[in-house]
Design an enzyme around this catalytic site. Structure first.
Site, PDB file in Angstrom:
ATOM      1  N   LYS A   9       0.837  -1.207   0.000  1.00 23.38           N
ATOM      2  CA  LYS A   9       0.000   0.000   0.000  1.00 23.38           C
ATOM      3  C   LYS A   9       0.874   1.260   0.000  1.00 23.38           C
ATOM      4  CE  LYS A   9      -3.863  -2.328   2.274  1.00 23.38           C
ATOM      5  NZ  LYS A   9      -4.972  -2.215   3.230  1.00 23.38           N
ATOM      6  N   TYR A  49     -12.139  -3.428  -3.912  1.00 27.12           N
ATOM      7  CA  TYR A  49     -12.729  -3.325  -2.564  1.00 27.12           C
ATOM      8  C   TYR A  49     -14.257  -3.274  -2.636  1.00 27.12           C
ATOM      9  CZ  TYR A  49      -8.203  -2.586  -0.199  1.00 27.12           C
ATOM     10  OH  TYR A  49      -6.934  -2.750   0.339  1.00 27.12           O
ATOM     11  N   PHE A  57     -16.495   4.493   5.409  1.00 24.05           N
ATOM     12  CA  PHE A  57     -15.091   4.868   5.199  1.00 24.05           C
ATOM     13  C   PHE A  57     -14.561   4.462   3.821  1.00 24.05           C
ATOM     14  CE2 PHE A  57     -15.468   1.035   7.865  1.00 24.05           C
ATOM     15  CZ  PHE A  57     -14.912   0.083   7.026  1.00 24.05           C
ATOM     16  N   THR A  91      -6.535  -7.714  10.008  1.00 24.08           N
ATOM     17  CA  THR A  91      -6.670  -6.363   9.441  1.00 24.08           C
ATOM     18  C   THR A  91      -6.155  -5.258  10.360  1.00 24.08           C
ATOM     19  OG1 THR A  91      -8.647  -7.205   8.327  1.00 24.08           O
ATOM     20  CG2 THR A  91      -8.320  -4.822   8.298  1.00 24.08           C
ATOM     21  N   ARG A 102       1.714  -7.032   9.769  1.00 28.65           N
ATOM     22  CA  ARG A 102       0.913  -5.945  10.342  1.00 28.65           C
ATOM     23  C   ARG A 102       1.230  -5.761  11.826  1.00 28.65           C
ATOM     24  NH1 ARG A 102      -4.655  -7.485   7.056  1.00 28.65           N
ATOM     25  NH2 ARG A 102      -4.270  -6.173   5.221  1.00 28.65           N
ATOM     26  N   ASN A 112      -2.509  -0.422   6.929  1.00 27.66           N
ATOM     27  CA  ASN A 112      -2.019  -1.706   7.434  1.00 27.66           C
ATOM     28  C   ASN A 112      -1.062  -2.428   6.464  1.00 27.66           C
ATOM     29  OD1 ASN A 112      -3.895  -2.428   5.577  1.00 27.66           O
ATOM     30  ND2 ASN A 112      -5.231  -3.546   6.973  1.00 27.66           N
ATOM     31  N   GLU A 126      -8.056 -11.539  -8.489  1.00 28.13           N
ATOM     32  CA  GLU A 126      -7.208 -10.359  -8.235  1.00 28.13           C
ATOM     33  C   GLU A 126      -5.936 -10.389  -9.091  1.00 28.13           C
ATOM     34  OE1 GLU A 126      -6.721 -10.287  -3.970  1.00 28.13           O
ATOM     35  OE2 GLU A 126      -8.790  -9.608  -3.671  1.00 28.13           O
TER      36      GLU A 126
HETATM   37  P1  IDP Z   1      -7.997  -7.283   4.787  1.00 31.10           P
HETATM   38  O1  IDP Z   1      -7.086  -6.300   4.097  1.00 31.10           O
HETATM   39  O2  IDP Z   1      -7.429  -7.733   6.118  1.00 31.10           O
HETATM   40  O3  IDP Z   1      -8.396  -8.440   3.905  1.00 31.10           O
HETATM   41  P2  IDP Z   1     -10.673  -6.180   4.375  1.00 31.10           P
HETATM   42  O4  IDP Z   1     -11.820  -6.368   5.326  1.00 31.10           O
HETATM   43  O5  IDP Z   1     -10.731  -6.897   3.077  1.00 31.10           O
HETATM   44  O6  IDP Z   1      -9.337  -6.492   5.193  1.00 31.10           O
HETATM   45  O7  IDP Z   1     -10.559  -4.609   4.114  1.00 31.10           O
HETATM   46  C1  IDP Z   1      -9.736  -4.113   3.099  1.00 31.10           C
HETATM   47  C2  IDP Z   1      -8.973  -2.915   3.618  1.00 31.10           C
HETATM   48  O8  IDP Z   1      -9.893  -1.874   3.957  1.00 31.10           O
HETATM   49  C3  IDP Z   1      -8.192  -3.173   4.910  1.00 31.10           C
HETATM   50  O9  IDP Z   1      -6.931  -3.757   4.684  1.00 31.10           O
HETATM   51  C4  IDP Z   1      -8.088  -1.779   5.491  1.00 31.10           C
HETATM   52  O10 IDP Z   1      -7.062  -1.031   4.857  1.00 31.10           O
HETATM   53  C5  IDP Z   1      -9.436  -1.179   5.097  1.00 31.10           C
HETATM   54  N1  IDP Z   1     -10.437  -1.347   6.177  1.00 31.10           N
HETATM   55  C6  IDP Z   1     -11.150  -2.463   6.476  1.00 31.10           C
HETATM   56  N2  IDP Z   1     -11.961  -2.257   7.544  1.00 31.10           N
HETATM   57  C7  IDP Z   1     -11.756  -0.972   7.918  1.00 31.10           C
HETATM   58  C8  IDP Z   1     -12.285  -0.147   8.973  1.00 31.10           C
HETATM   59  O11 IDP Z   1     -13.112  -0.552   9.781  1.00 31.10           O
HETATM   60  N3  IDP Z   1     -11.806   1.135   9.041  1.00 31.10           N
HETATM   61  C9  IDP Z   1     -10.883   1.640   8.169  1.00 31.10           C
HETATM   62  N4  IDP Z   1     -10.363   0.898   7.175  1.00 31.10           N
HETATM   63  C10 IDP Z   1     -10.783  -0.385   7.036  1.00 31.10           C
END
Ligand code: IDP
Ligand code: MG
Length: 154
Positions: A9, A49, A57, A91, A102, A112, A126
Site C-alpha cells: 500500500k 474493494y 469509510f 486487518t 501488520r 495496514n 485479483e
Molecule cells: P484485509 O485487508 O485484512 O483483507 P478487508 O476487510 O478486506 O481487510 O478490508 C480491506 C482494507 O480496507 C483493509 O486492509 C483496510 O485497509 C481497510 N479497512 C477495512 N476495515 C476498515 C475499517 O473498519 N476502518 C478503516 N479501514 C478499514
C-alpha cells in the site's frame, strides 16, 4: 503450486518499508512470480474493494490507496494463499500479533501495510485484475528440495 496477489500500500512505499516487507516473503521461501509498480484508480479500487462499497469509510480507503503508487506482486508456493495471509496477520495492525507483518509494522486498521488475497478464488480474480498472463513468470525454484519434502511437491 498456488499463486496469490499482494499489494504494497502507499503507506508502505511512503515509509520506505519495501525492502523489509519483501524480505519476509523471500525468507519464508515463496517464489516471486510477478512484480510491478502502478497508480491505483477509483475504478480499479471499486472492483478490488467492492465488498466495502457500502461502508462509511469507503471513500477514505480509496483516497489513501491513491496517495502514491503501489507495488503489486504475485507470490507462489504450496498453499501460498493461506501462508501469505498468516504472514500478513489480521486487518487491525494494533491487534495483529508480533511476528506478523501488520503486527510488526502497523498501528492502524486502514494503514495496514499490505493487501493479500483471502482465498484461492479471490487470488485468481485479483491476479487477473493486475497482471497480464505474460507478466507472470514460470521458472524453477532451484532450492525446491531444500524448502519442501519430495511428497509435498506436486
Ligand atoms: P484485509 O485487508 O485484512 O483483507 P478487508 O476487510 O478486506 O481487510 O478490508 C480491506 C482494507 O480496507 C483493509 O486492509 C483496510 O485497509 C481497510 N479497512 C477495512 N476495515 C476498515 C475499517 O473498519 N476502518 C478503516 N479501514 C478499514
Ligand atoms: Mg480483504
Amino acid at each position: 503450486m498456488e499463486q496469490t496477489l499482494v499489494i504494497f500500500k502507499p503507506c508502505t512505499i511512503q515509509r520506505g518499508l519495501f525492502g523489509q516487507i519483501t524480505d519476509r516473503f523471500e525468507r519464508k521461501g515463496l517464489l516471486l512470480a510477478g512484480i510491478k509498480m502502478l497508480w491505483l484508480t477509483d475504478s480499479i479500487l471499486d472492483d478490488h474493494y467492492s465488498h466495502l462499497k457500502d461502508k462509511p469509510f469507503f471513500g477514505r480507503i480509496k483516497a489513501s490507496m491513491e496517495i502514491s503508487p503501489v507495488i503489486v506482486m504475485c507470490w507462489e508456493g504450496i498453499e501460498a494463499v493461506s501462508v501469505v495471509r498468516n504472514l500478513v496477520g489480521p486487518t487491525n495492525g494494533r491487534e495483529a500479533q508480533s511476528g506478523t507483518i501488520r503486527g510488526d509494522f502497523s498501528m492502524s486498521v486502514q494503514e495496514n501495510i499490505i493487501h493479500a488475497s483471502d482465498s484461492l478464488e479471490s487470488a485468481a480474480i485479483e491476479l487477473k485484475r493486475f497482471f497480464e498472463p505474460h507478466e507472470l513468470f514460470k521458472y524453477e525454484m532451484l532450492l525446491l528440495s531444500n524448502l519442501y519434502a519430495s511428497d509435498e511437491i506436486v
